[in-house]
Design an enzyme around this catalytic site. Sequence first.
Site, PDB file in Angstrom:
ATOM      1  N   ASN A  10       0.898  -1.065   0.031  1.00 48.08           N
ATOM      2  CA  ASN A  10      -0.094   0.009   0.083  1.00 48.08           C
ATOM      3  C   ASN A  10       1.051   1.278  -0.005  1.00 48.08           C
ATOM      4  OD1 ASN A  10      -2.059   2.202   0.247  1.00 48.08           O
ATOM      5  ND2 ASN A  10      -2.315   1.474   2.571  1.00 48.08           N
ATOM      6  N   GLU A  97      -7.342   4.747   7.337  1.00 41.36           N
ATOM      7  CA  GLU A  97      -6.896   5.919   7.289  1.00 41.36           C
ATOM      8  C   GLU A  97      -8.146   6.722   6.393  1.00 41.36           C
ATOM      9  OE1 GLU A  97      -3.199   5.718   5.278  1.00 41.36           O
ATOM     10  OE2 GLU A  97      -2.415   5.082   7.227  1.00 41.36           O
ATOM     11  N   GLU A 167      -5.899  -5.092  10.032  1.00 40.96           N
ATOM     12  CA  GLU A 167      -4.895  -4.260  10.603  1.00 40.96           C
ATOM     13  C   GLU A 167      -5.100  -3.512  11.639  1.00 40.96           C
ATOM     14  OE1 GLU A 167      -2.735  -3.102   6.665  1.00 40.96           O
ATOM     15  OE2 GLU A 167      -4.442  -1.585   6.974  1.00 40.96           O
ATOM     16  N   GLY A 173       2.029   1.985  10.616  1.00 41.47           N
ATOM     17  CA  GLY A 173       2.985   2.999  10.663  1.00 41.47           C
ATOM     18  C   GLY A 173       3.768   3.457  11.941  1.00 41.47           C
ATOM     19  N   SER A 213       3.024  -2.564  10.179  1.00 43.56           N
ATOM     20  CA  SER A 213       4.466  -2.687  10.475  1.00 43.56           C
ATOM     21  C   SER A 213       5.088  -3.816  10.309  1.00 43.56           C
ATOM     22  CB  SER A 213       4.684  -2.327  11.983  1.00 43.56           C
ATOM     23  OG  SER A 213       4.292  -0.950  12.228  1.00 43.56           O
TER      24      SER A 213
HETATM   25  C1  PEP Z   1      -1.148   0.017   6.016  1.00 42.92           C
HETATM   26  O1  PEP Z   1      -0.973   1.136   5.760  1.00 42.92           O
HETATM   27  O2  PEP Z   1      -2.003  -0.951   5.529  1.00 42.92           O
HETATM   28  C2  PEP Z   1       0.230  -0.373   6.662  1.00 42.92           C
HETATM   29  C3  PEP Z   1       0.065  -1.688   7.247  1.00 42.92           C
HETATM   30  O3  PEP Z   1       1.023   0.395   7.139  1.00 42.92           O
HETATM   31  P1  PEP Z   1       2.612   0.008   7.612  1.00 42.92           P
HETATM   32  O4  PEP Z   1       3.127  -1.321   7.045  1.00 42.92           O
HETATM   33  O5  PEP Z   1       3.540   1.052   7.186  1.00 42.92           O
HETATM   34  O6  PEP Z   1       2.185  -0.166   9.016  1.00 42.92           O
END
Ligand code: PEP
Length: 250
Positions: A10, A97, A167, A173, A213
């Site tokens: 993503n 988001e 998630e 993030g 992450s």
């Molecule tokens: C995401 O935005 O879907 C995500 C998992 O971001 P990150 O891997 O940076 O935590």
Amino acid sequence: MSRRKIIAGNWKMNKTPSEAVALVDELKDLVVNDAVDVVYCVPAIDIVPVVERVKGTNVSVGAENMYFEESGAYTGEISAAMLVDAGVKYVIIGHSERRDYFKEDDELLNKKVKKAFEAGLTPILCCGESLQQREDGVTTEWIRSQIKADLDGITADQVKTLVIAYEPIWAIGTGKTATSDQAEEVCKDIRDYICELYDADTAEKVRIQYGGSMNAGNAKELLAKPNIDGGLIGGASLKADFGQIVNYDK
Ligand code: PEP
């Protein structure tokens, strides 16, 4: 039955069209793994050049969002038909988001899921709890409510091809990954719930990713869990690490 893993990046609001093409080129030889589906979910303006650049490779292109209406006076929006015509195969729906900053609710997301399927796109439907919800012990109840509402009216045959991304918001993030046991526990509960809502065959076929992450260091352990069928990766999808995640089994 073994489900094919799906590793999706993503890119969020990163990479201009020329930077996007350069990243595709940088990752080209690193993301080859015949056992895994690889997807780049890219900003709308990058879709056309990225689709062109991945031609002849193992990579599919996804969008990060879409609107549910067919066409018309919806300034700034992009339709499912536009995505399909441009060569897009997947679309992220309901990323935290978008739920948070753009106030997208389950009623809207359900319309987007329906439209994506109708157009022939595979939705990557995101769900996940906040830190407060986890601490309050309502994680599975919350995620079940998101899934029930977002999949209202979606058939078992459609769900068999769906990708769900679990998630936890507190892990996105932040560098704070869910432990593999925490991630597996929720992914298993999502599968159990799909079995309750639909049937065992549908639950067996739906693919459930973990996102939050995920990186080259933790991917192998997370992806070894029986109910984690892939990853949705933000930060680490913008660098060579993404190749290591795709090749987690090597
Ligand atoms: C995401 O935005 O879907 C995500 C998992 O971001 P990150 O891997 O940076 O935590």
